[in-house]
Design a protein around this motif. Sequence first.
Motif, PDB file in Angstrom:
ATOM      1  N   LEU A 174       0.810  -1.222  -0.164  1.00 59.58           N
ATOM      2  CA  LEU A 174       0.063  -0.055  -0.095  1.00 59.58           C
ATOM      3  C   LEU A 174       0.916   1.302  -0.055  1.00 59.58           C
ATOM      4  N   GLU A 175       2.090   1.140   0.467  1.00 61.42           N
ATOM      5  CA  GLU A 175       2.937   2.420   0.377  1.00 61.42           C
ATOM      6  C   GLU A 175       2.964   2.802  -0.878  1.00 61.42           C
ATOM      7  N   LYS A 176       3.170   2.236  -1.853  1.00 63.78           N
ATOM      8  CA  LYS A 176       3.198   2.778  -3.208  1.00 63.78           C
ATOM      9  C   LYS A 176       2.093   3.353  -4.029  1.00 63.78           C
ATOM     10  N   PHE A 177       0.908   3.529  -3.048  1.00 65.45           N
ATOM     11  CA  PHE A 177      -0.239   3.926  -3.887  1.00 65.45           C
ATOM     12  C   PHE A 177      -0.562   5.248  -2.955  1.00 65.45           C
ATOM     13  N   ARG A 178       0.096   5.556  -2.143  1.00 64.93           N
ATOM     14  CA  ARG A 178      -0.222   6.778  -1.224  1.00 64.93           C
ATOM     15  C   ARG A 178       0.433   7.997  -2.084  1.00 64.93           C
ATOM     16  N   GLY A 179      -0.177   9.209  -1.981  1.00 65.07           N
ATOM     17  CA  GLY A 179       0.394  10.400  -2.394  1.00 65.07           C
ATOM     18  C   GLY A 179       0.040  10.460  -4.094  1.00 65.07           C
ATOM     19  N   VAL A 185      -7.334   2.210 -29.132  1.00 59.51           N
ATOM     20  CA  VAL A 185      -6.164   3.095 -28.621  1.00 59.51           C
ATOM     21  C   VAL A 185      -5.942   2.386 -26.991  1.00 59.51           C
ATOM     22  N   GLU A 186      -4.777   2.966 -26.778  1.00 58.05           N
ATOM     23  CA  GLU A 186      -4.278   2.358 -25.197  1.00 58.05           C
ATOM     24  C   GLU A 186      -5.117   3.235 -24.083  1.00 58.05           C
ATOM     25  N   ILE A 187      -5.401   2.532 -23.233  1.00 57.63           N
ATOM     26  CA  ILE A 187      -6.144   3.152 -22.043  1.00 57.63           C
ATOM     27  C   ILE A 187      -4.958   4.125 -21.330  1.00 57.63           C
ATOM     28  N   LYS A 188      -5.138   5.085 -21.384  1.00 52.88           N
ATOM     29  CA  LYS A 188      -3.790   6.153 -20.680  1.00 52.88           C
ATOM     30  C   LYS A 188      -4.063   6.247 -19.130  1.00 52.88           C
ATOM     31  N   GLU A 189      -2.905   6.243 -18.514  1.00 50.22           N
ATOM     32  CA  GLU A 189      -2.892   6.318 -16.921  1.00 50.22           C
ATOM     33  C   GLU A 189      -3.376   8.162 -16.903  1.00 50.22           C
ATOM     34  N   ARG A 190      -4.012   8.322 -15.471  1.00 43.64           N
ATOM     35  CA  ARG A 190      -4.192   9.587 -15.239  1.00 43.64           C
ATOM     36  C   ARG A 190      -3.845   9.958 -13.988  1.00 43.64           C
ATOM     37  N   PRO A 191      -3.436  11.193 -13.602  1.00 40.27           N
ATOM     38  CA  PRO A 191      -2.919  11.627 -12.323  1.00 40.27           C
ATOM     39  C   PRO A 191      -4.113  11.606 -11.126  1.00 40.27           C
ATOM     40  N   VAL A 192      -3.848  11.035 -10.206  1.00 42.33           N
ATOM     41  CA  VAL A 192      -4.853  11.215  -8.915  1.00 42.33           C
ATOM     42  C   VAL A 192      -3.914  11.345  -7.744  1.00 42.33           C
ATOM     43  N   GLU A 193      -4.706  11.702  -6.763  1.00 46.12           N
ATOM     44  CA  GLU A 193      -3.736  11.906  -5.436  1.00 46.12           C
ATOM     45  C   GLU A 193      -4.680  10.982  -4.149  1.00 46.12           C
ATOM     46  N   VAL A 194      -4.136  10.356  -3.542  1.00 52.84           N
ATOM     47  CA  VAL A 194      -4.599   9.388  -2.502  1.00 52.84           C
ATOM     48  C   VAL A 194      -3.912  10.086  -1.141  1.00 52.84           C
ATOM     49  N   LYS A 195      -4.956  10.766  -0.628  1.00 53.69           N
ATOM     50  CA  LYS A 195      -4.384  11.530   0.795  1.00 53.69           C
ATOM     51  C   LYS A 195      -4.499  10.637   1.991  1.00 53.69           C
ATOM     52  N   ASP A 196      -5.112   9.561   1.919  1.00 54.19           N
ATOM     53  CA  ASP A 196      -5.173   8.627   3.094  1.00 54.19           C
ATOM     54  C   ASP A 196      -5.609   7.331   2.744  1.00 54.19           C
ATOM     55  N   LEU A 197      -4.942   6.247   3.215  1.00 49.54           N
ATOM     56  CA  LEU A 197      -4.901   4.986   2.654  1.00 49.54           C
ATOM     57  C   LEU A 197      -4.487   4.112   3.809  1.00 49.54           C
ATOM     58  N   ARG A 198      -5.519   3.439   4.662  1.00 48.64           N
ATOM     59  CA  ARG A 198      -5.284   2.579   5.605  1.00 48.64           C
ATOM     60  C   ARG A 198      -6.003   1.301   5.584  1.00 48.64           C
ATOM     61  N   ILE A 199      -5.472   0.265   6.422  1.00 48.29           N
ATOM     62  CA  ILE A 199      -6.185  -0.997   6.578  1.00 48.29           C
ATOM     63  C   ILE A 199      -6.663  -0.798   7.821  1.00 48.29           C
ATOM     64  N   VAL A 200      -8.038  -1.283   7.837  1.00 48.48           N
ATOM     65  CA  VAL A 200      -8.572  -0.975   9.158  1.00 48.48           C
ATOM     66  C   VAL A 200      -9.258  -2.531   9.574  1.00 48.48           C
ATOM     67  N   ILE A 260     -10.132  -1.838   3.469  1.00 51.51           N
ATOM     68  CA  ILE A 260      -9.336  -0.567   3.395  1.00 51.51           C
ATOM     69  C   ILE A 260     -10.119   0.934   3.645  1.00 51.51           C
ATOM     70  N   VAL A 261      -9.834   1.837   4.082  1.00 49.51           N
ATOM     71  CA  VAL A 261     -10.308   3.179   4.063  1.00 49.51           C
ATOM     72  C   VAL A 261      -9.444   3.816   3.384  1.00 49.51           C
ATOM     73  N   MET A 262      -9.917   4.986   2.577  1.00 49.45           N
ATOM     74  CA  MET A 262      -9.303   5.902   1.943  1.00 49.45           C
ATOM     75  C   MET A 262      -9.842   7.055   1.584  1.00 49.45           C
ATOM     76  N   THR A 263      -8.962   8.398   1.126  1.00 47.56           N
ATOM     77  CA  THR A 263      -9.601   9.578   0.692  1.00 47.56           C
ATOM     78  C   THR A 263      -9.109   9.981  -0.190  1.00 47.56           C
ATOM     79  N   VAL A 264      -9.424  10.224  -1.469  1.00 41.63           N
ATOM     80  CA  VAL A 264      -8.918  10.441  -2.931  1.00 41.63           C
ATOM     81  C   VAL A 264      -9.474  11.645  -3.499  1.00 41.63           C
ATOM     82  N   THR A 265      -8.780  11.945  -4.426  1.00 38.40           N
ATOM     83  CA  THR A 265      -9.296  13.268  -5.419  1.00 38.40           C
ATOM     84  C   THR A 265     -10.145  12.486  -6.598  1.00 38.40           C
TER      85      THR A 265
END
Length: 412
Positions: free
Chosen positions: A141-146, A177-192, A326-331
């Motif tokens: 999960l560390e790589k999915f934050r930020g 066509v290829e499905i392109k990546e998009r920028p997003v932000e994960v502000k909080d990501l935790r195992i509950v 998992i709980v998360m706050t995302v854009t």
Amino acid sequence: MSGEKIYEGVFAVHKPQGITSAEVIRNLQTHFNPSDTFKPWLETEQIRRKRESDRQRKRRRTQRLDVKIGHGGTLDPLATGVLVTGIGKGTKHLNDFLGCTKSYETVVLFGAETDTYDRLGKVVRRGPYEHITRDAVEKALEKFRGKIMQRPPIFSALKVKGKPLYEYAREGKVPPVEIKERPVEVKDLRIVEWYEPGTHEYQWPEEEAAGEEKAVAEKLLEKDDELPIATSAEGAEKSDVQDASATKRKTPPPQSPEATTAPKEEGTADVQGDSAPTAKKQKVSEGDSVPVQSEESSGAPQEAEKSTISEDKDAAPKAQPAAVKIVMTVTSGFYVRSLAHDLGKAVGSCALMSSLIRTRQAHFELDSDKVLEYKDLEAGEEVWGPKVQRFLDEWEKKREAEESSDPINASP
């Protein structure tokens, strides 16, 4: 006109599982149209329409008079939770909620993936899962934050050349066509909550993809296997640890007695090809001790992967896979289904989204005192009427306060 108050604005509905967001809106209209609460709005709208020009009337898609209702952010049928809803002039503010942060609670089930990345789809592939531990998932999960780059699922509502991606998948066609990546932000990501095998009721779907539909799904997944996971949106990797997702997942070939008895280095996995000279070590994330097959292998191992699903049918039952809440706050633009799918890759397996709850969108939270419970509609206007009126009064006061303090930048 009655002279009573005209209720307009934005409020939130607690969407139940099993219906679309559009169905929620239609059901709201069914109850709101004949109600006393929205009678003044309908009377005012009727007068306004009588003043329209012939050209304006012709441009109207329907002449039927309904309470004007919309929603600000779709929830899939599988999902429950906060559905922001606009009434009358409130629909003009719904775009404000498309770019706000949202909070979710999801359960990810390991060991299988579907064409929709969730439990409502058809199984297209299974993977090893006995090696998955809470520590391994925490590490992944560390790589999915930020600020990260995320690729939408094939069954998303995004369009390629004017056609939704899910239509390509349902028709068994590969998008042009290829499905392109998009920028997003994960502000909080935790195992509950962590569910050990045998301690939960989450299950894989029983239906499996077949024929051309399965072939297209497998082709897309093979391409997906070759791509990195959750790279930094700023172009820098968050970790120098190469995990099992960097290697294309293949069913491991049978090991020789020498291979099964040879000692392993801590934190590594055996990666073997069809011949002894290709054997090598690959460093993986903590807990990923399952053997995986190198991309350099050929022949038998690849055939084994293609028949994984059919072979599993006849194999002895395995222990139930682990699952995680998992709980998360995302854009805006973040796909929880893609997170589940990518998390499975990150721990050297497969995964799908088993449940999803939107617990917050902007300032609307999933609280019985702050959202309209969907079941209240069937209880009648004497139950839902006072609640909706209070919610719309609160919205009106909030907007007035924001506009008086900052008339240009008033936000949801």
